[in-house]
Design a protein around this motif. Structure first.
Motif, mmCIF file in Angstrom:
data_model
loop_
_atom_site.group_PDB
_atom_site.id
_atom_site.type_symbol
_atom_site.label_atom_id
_atom_site.label_comp_id
_atom_site.label_asym_id
_atom_site.label_seq_id
_atom_site.Cartn_x
_atom_site.Cartn_y
_atom_site.Cartn_z
ATOM 1 N N VAL A 130 0.852 -1.283 0.441
ATOM 2 C CA VAL A 130 -0.532 -0.216 -0.015
ATOM 3 C C VAL A 130 1.154 1.613 -0.103
ATOM 4 C CG1 VAL A 130 -1.963 1.211 1.253
ATOM 5 C CG2 VAL A 130 -1.406 -1.175 1.317
ATOM 6 N N VAL A 132 0.936 5.207 0.912
ATOM 7 C CA VAL A 132 -0.726 6.266 0.929
ATOM 8 C C VAL A 132 -0.038 7.493 0.612
ATOM 9 C CG1 VAL A 132 -1.874 7.248 3.101
ATOM 10 C CG2 VAL A 132 -1.562 4.663 2.257
ATOM 11 N N VAL A 136 -3.905 7.078 -3.230
ATOM 12 C CA VAL A 136 -3.422 5.921 -2.302
ATOM 13 C C VAL A 136 -3.285 4.496 -3.281
ATOM 14 C CG1 VAL A 136 -4.622 3.871 -0.391
ATOM 15 C CG2 VAL A 136 -4.152 6.194 -0.013
ATOM 16 N N VAL A 179 -11.021 5.554 0.876
ATOM 17 C CA VAL A 179 -10.114 5.762 1.534
ATOM 18 C C VAL A 179 -8.972 6.669 0.698
ATOM 19 C CG1 VAL A 179 -7.759 3.933 2.090
ATOM 20 C CG2 VAL A 179 -9.477 3.380 1.903
ATOM 21 N N ALA A 183 -8.301 9.658 3.383
ATOM 22 C CA ALA A 183 -6.727 9.719 4.035
ATOM 23 C C ALA A 183 -5.257 9.685 3.646
ATOM 24 C CB ALA A 183 -7.071 7.982 4.703
ATOM 25 N N SER A 184 -5.130 9.583 1.782
ATOM 26 C CA SER A 184 -4.153 9.867 1.324
ATOM 27 C C SER A 184 -4.236 11.506 1.577
ATOM 28 C CB SER A 184 -4.688 10.850 -0.218
ATOM 29 O OG SER A 184 -5.274 11.659 0.114
ATOM 30 N N THR A 213 -9.015 4.760 8.686
ATOM 31 C CA THR A 213 -9.609 4.520 7.133
ATOM 32 C C THR A 213 -8.701 3.795 6.469
ATOM 33 O OG1 THR A 213 -10.463 6.928 6.776
ATOM 34 C CG2 THR A 213 -9.585 5.453 5.462
ATOM 35 N N LEU A 214 -7.358 3.169 6.932
ATOM 36 C CA LEU A 214 -6.099 2.601 6.879
ATOM 37 C C LEU A 214 -6.350 0.912 7.255
ATOM 38 C CD1 LEU A 214 -3.088 4.918 6.373
ATOM 39 C CD2 LEU A 214 -4.797 4.235 4.620
ATOM 40 N N CYS A 218 -7.217 -2.224 4.936
ATOM 41 C CA CYS A 218 -6.172 -3.331 5.725
ATOM 42 C C CYS A 218 -7.231 -4.711 6.062
ATOM 43 C CB CYS A 218 -5.468 -3.613 6.861
ATOM 44 S SG CYS A 218 -4.375 -2.245 6.390
ATOM 45 N N ILE A 232 3.029 -1.239 4.162
ATOM 46 C CA ILE A 232 2.390 -0.043 3.500
ATOM 47 C C ILE A 232 3.567 1.269 3.628
ATOM 48 C CG2 ILE A 232 0.773 2.014 4.458
ATOM 49 C CD1 ILE A 232 -0.525 0.153 5.808
ATOM 50 N N ILE A 247 -2.394 1.554 13.485
ATOM 51 C CA ILE A 247 -3.291 0.929 12.136
ATOM 52 C C ILE A 247 -3.333 -0.869 12.075
ATOM 53 C CG2 ILE A 247 -3.315 0.426 9.184
ATOM 54 C CD1 ILE A 247 -1.385 3.130 8.774
#
Length: 295
Positions: A130, A132, A136, A179, A183-184, A213-214, A218, A232, A247
């Motif tokens: 992932v 970010v 994302v 997402v 959350a970016s 959010t992350l 997941c 991540i 997270i």
């Protein structure tokens, strides 16, 4: 020796490397409009080909991308938020001058394959990478291969339940609660206002919706494909590595005992290759490229 191009939203990284991942040379081209960016990349590749005769080329691009060889849009960037790039045939234009095998995939799938070859996912066949950053992206590898179907993984745009009382507008023009929208790095910048992320304390409430959010992302990944590990990275996590443990804790709480994560080590980790994961992703694609005659 292999050549690779990672096309990103702000810069493109051209890499010349051995199949072992040992980098020989790198050059950076700013991502502007295609008619300016792609010729600059081609000039670098053609110079390397004349001097080194690289054996294969990997192209790892931001997306979404068309992977169906039967499609008239094969090799093109599709409905991207990057102005001017929708419909650009990045695969065709970058590979046309070279009679070598071509590996082509998303930038995040390439990064995932690089981590599997040389980084934190060595020996693992099921893995998620992932990133970010401005957006994302999720590189999703199942049984050693990137997922396919009607398209590649676009889990950065999966819609998730918002944290209670989180009413910040989404920065995604397609979705109010995905997402990427919440959350970016772009979403974080909106949350921060005039503040800088580096000046914000670890216990500041601003991190709560990002972690929530992350962790939800997941949760979806674990329930969908059950990877052995999730890495991540990206600018947001590089600047705030303390978020990784939060997270994972959020993921464990969200699963609520329904699925058990592997014991004995962290499950949500930082990419071992750091900022080399993306550029080496293009090299990993080159190393796995099928013979030209099969394309």
């Amino acid at each position: 020796m292999h050549a690779g191009v990672e096309l990103g939203g702000t810069k493109c990284v051209c890499t010349l490397a051995h199949g072992s991942g040992a980098i020989v040379e790198q050059k950076i081209v700013p991502t502007r409009q295609p008619e300016e960016t792609l010729p600059a990349i081609l000039a670098i590749l053609q110079a390397w080909y004349r001097e080194h005769r690289f054996a294969a080329l990997g192209v790892a691009s931001f997306g979404p991308l068309e992977f169906d060889p039967a499609s008239s849009r094969y090799g093109q960037i599709l409905a991207t938020t990057k102005a001017g790039w929708a419909g650009t045939d990045v695969r065709g234009r970058l590979s046309a001058p070279f009679d070598v095998p071509i590996g082509f995939d998303t930038d995040v799938n390439g990064a995932a394959l690089a981590e599997m070859a040389w980084g934190c996912a060595q020996g693992i066949s099921d893995f998620a990478y992932v990133t970010v950053g401005t957006g994302v992206g999720v590189g999703l590898i199942v049984h050693g291969l990137p997922t396919r179907g009607i398209g590649h993984s676009e889990l950065g745009h999966i819609r998730v339940p918002r944290l209670a009382n989180d009413d910040q507008p989404s920065v995604c023009r397609f979705h109010d609660d995905c997402v990427e929208g919440l959350a970016s790095g772009s979403a974080l910048a909106l949350r921060l206002g005039e503040r800088r992320a580096g000046d914000v304390a670890r216990d500041d409430p601003i991190w709560e919706p990002v972690v929530h959010t992350l962790a939800a992302l997941c949760h979806a990944i674990v329930c969908a494909t059950g990877p052995h590990r999730i890495a991540i990275g990206g600018g947001v996590l590089v600047g705030q590595p303390h978020l990784l443990a939060r997270i994972e804790a959020g993921l464990t709480a969200s699963l609520n005992g329904y699925m058990a994560l592997p014991a004995g080590a962290a499950y949500v980790v930082a990419p071992a290759l750091g900022d080399k994961a993306g550029p080496l992703g293009a090299i990993a694609l080159a190393a796995q490229a099928p013979p030209r005659a099969r394309q």
